[in-house]
Design an enzyme around this catalytic site. Structure first.
Site, mmCIF file in Angstrom:
data_model
loop_
_atom_site.group_PDB
_atom_site.id
_atom_site.type_symbol
_atom_site.label_atom_id
_atom_site.label_comp_id
_atom_site.label_asym_id
_atom_site.label_seq_id
_atom_site.Cartn_x
_atom_site.Cartn_y
_atom_site.Cartn_z
ATOM 1 N N THR A 134 46.267 41.623 39.580
ATOM 2 C CA THR A 134 47.429 41.443 40.460
ATOM 3 C C THR A 134 48.449 42.540 40.196
ATOM 4 O O THR A 134 48.519 43.070 39.098
ATOM 5 C CB THR A 134 48.040 40.065 40.132
ATOM 6 O OG1 THR A 134 47.133 39.066 40.567
ATOM 7 C CG2 THR A 134 49.385 39.845 40.790
ATOM 8 N N ARG A 162 42.330 28.198 48.285
ATOM 9 C CA ARG A 162 43.043 28.163 47.002
ATOM 10 C C ARG A 162 44.224 29.146 47.026
ATOM 11 O O ARG A 162 44.098 30.275 47.462
ATOM 12 C CB ARG A 162 42.084 28.537 45.868
ATOM 13 C CG ARG A 162 42.719 28.568 44.472
ATOM 14 C CD ARG A 162 43.160 29.956 44.065
ATOM 15 N NE ARG A 162 43.635 30.006 42.669
ATOM 16 C CZ ARG A 162 44.192 31.072 42.116
ATOM 17 N NH1 ARG A 162 44.364 32.172 42.806
ATOM 18 N NH2 ARG A 162 44.606 31.053 40.869
ATOM 19 N N GLY A 173 47.197 30.744 44.450
ATOM 20 C CA GLY A 173 47.610 30.857 43.049
ATOM 21 C C GLY A 173 49.121 30.897 42.900
ATOM 22 O O GLY A 173 49.870 30.452 43.780
ATOM 23 N N THR A 225 51.218 37.777 36.047
ATOM 24 C CA THR A 225 49.800 37.945 36.347
ATOM 25 C C THR A 225 48.987 37.131 35.357
ATOM 26 O O THR A 225 49.328 37.059 34.172
ATOM 27 C CB THR A 225 49.367 39.428 36.271
ATOM 28 O OG1 THR A 225 47.932 39.483 36.383
ATOM 29 C CG2 THR A 225 49.786 40.101 34.973
ATOM 30 N N GLY A 226 47.933 36.521 35.848
ATOM 31 C CA GLY A 226 47.115 35.721 34.945
ATOM 32 C C GLY A 226 46.515 34.538 35.668
ATOM 33 O O GLY A 226 46.457 34.523 36.908
ATOM 34 N N GLY A 231 46.552 31.707 37.492
ATOM 35 C CA GLY A 231 47.657 31.170 38.269
ATOM 36 C C GLY A 231 47.915 29.680 38.158
ATOM 37 O O GLY A 231 49.068 29.234 38.209
HETATM 38 N N1 ASP Z 1 47.851 35.188 39.148
HETATM 39 C C1 ASP Z 1 46.843 35.509 40.133
HETATM 40 C C2 ASP Z 1 46.318 34.230 40.725
HETATM 41 O O1 ASP Z 1 46.132 33.263 40.001
HETATM 42 C C3 ASP Z 1 45.697 36.287 39.566
HETATM 43 C C4 ASP Z 1 46.091 37.531 38.828
HETATM 44 O O2 ASP Z 1 47.157 37.609 38.241
HETATM 45 O O3 ASP Z 1 45.306 38.481 38.855
HETATM 46 O O4 ASP Z 1 46.044 34.207 41.891
#
Ligand code: ASP
Length: 330
Positions: free
Chosen positions: A195, A223, A225, A246-247, A249
């Site tokens: 992200t 879905r 996030g 980011t992570g 979600g």
């Molecule tokens: N946070 C994003 C999600 O869960 C994914 C990501 O950070 O790459 O959609």
């Protein structure tokens, strides 16, 4: 006379203060299993160059006296257009082999915000999120409604094929193959999230934050996030800080992670660094979840924290320009 003198003194003080006001931009390009050796020297250089280009573009806006919101948008558009990040071109695929994009933006001066979820034809979702914030009475549009709003606003749209990249397609095929061996209920995680996000502080003292993503590889249809959820993946308030996350979600949503960091700063009078460390290394880690954040405080103090092996990241201020990928870099 006394009044004129007083006015002069007040103005002089204001202009000194303005000249001394810090400007800064901090960006990320996702967190995850970014161990040294994962990329070739050329790939690594390409990541660093693209992060630097985004930082420079955002900082140039601030340097010319532009708004934090414009700096955030300028940086994110560059990262969305770069196929190496999981946002815009290069977004990951859903289980059905589609690219569904989420984005959000927040203005710390007004606490106005805009977000879009599940769009499939909008070239730069961050621009659409901003249009939602500025040109609608709402905060979030999803799917067909968001696309219709994009059309109405003259925001650039593309054929869904535009988002295809071989690398992400292969990642989906691998995830599908692995899925059989996974426990029920577990989300397939391409443990390199990708992200993109930016936070900025302008010369007027305004903060802004934005985040854009393709979500997670093999995500289920529909879905959504944390990235388009204000308070989870994105938050900005001039009274405290600006955050982009980011992570994984689902955990960021449950923790209302972005807002919690700013609340700790605002109500708990904690430093940006302490609040960020607490959320990532105590609370997120405590839920067995992975990811990172960039945080910028109202006085220009910033944090880039993650509990994964690495996070694509960068910061540019009047005194430093720095990009990083691995956990072991300064
Ligand atoms: N946070 C994003 C999600 O869960 C994914 C990501 O950070 O790459 O959609």
């Amino acid at each position: 006379m006394k009044f004129i003198l007083l006015l002069f003194v007040t103005l002089a003080t204001a202009s000194v203060a303005a000249a001394e006001r810090p400007i800064a931009i901090v960006i990320h390009g996702g967190a995850g299993a970014l161990e040294r050796g994962r990329y070739s020297a050329e790939e690594e250089a390409a990541f660093r160059d693209k992060l630097t280009e985004a930082l420079d573009a955002g900082y140039a806006v601030l340097d010319e006296g532009g708004a934090a919101l414009d700096a955030v948008e300028a940086a994110i558009v560059i990262l969305e257009d770069a196929p190496m990040f999981n946002a815009g071109k290069g977004a990951v695929f859903t289980r059905e082999g589609k690219n569904e994009l989420d984005a959000s933006v927040m203005d710390g001066a007004t606490k106005n915000a805009g977000a879009v979820a599940g769009v499939t034809t909008v070239k730069n979702p961050i621009k659409l999120a901003r249009a939602v914030m500025e040109d609608s009475r709402h905060v979030m549009f999803a799917r067909e409604g968001a696309e219709a709003f994009a059309e109405e606003q003259g925001i650039e749209r593309v054929d869904p094929d535009y988002f295809y990249t071989e690398k992400r397609w292969d990642a989906l095929q691998k995830a599908i193959a692995k899925d059989k061996s996974q426990q029920k209920g577990e989300l397939s995680i391409d443990r390199k999230f990708g992200t993109v996000g930016a936070v900025a502080l302008d010369a007027a003292g305004n903060l802004a934050a934005g985040t854009s993503t393709g979500g997670m590889t093999m995500k289920q249809w529909g879905r959504v996030g944390d990235s388009p959820i204000i308070g989870a993946g994105t938050y900005a308030d001039n009274a405290s800080c600006a955050v982009s996350a980011t992570g994984h979600g689902e955990f960021f949503i449950r923790l209302t992670l972005a807002r919690d960091i700013c609340a700790q700063v605002e109500y708990g009078e904690r430093s940006v660094e302490d609040a960020t460390r607490d959320m990532i290394h105590n609370r997120l880690t405590g839920m067995n979840a992975e990811g990172g954040v960039i945080v910028l405080g109202k006085d220009g103090d910033y944090a880039m924290a993650f509990n994964s092996a690495g996070m694509f990241r960068g910061v540019k201020t009047a005194v430093e320009t720095r990009v990083g990928i691995y956990g072991t870099e300064p």
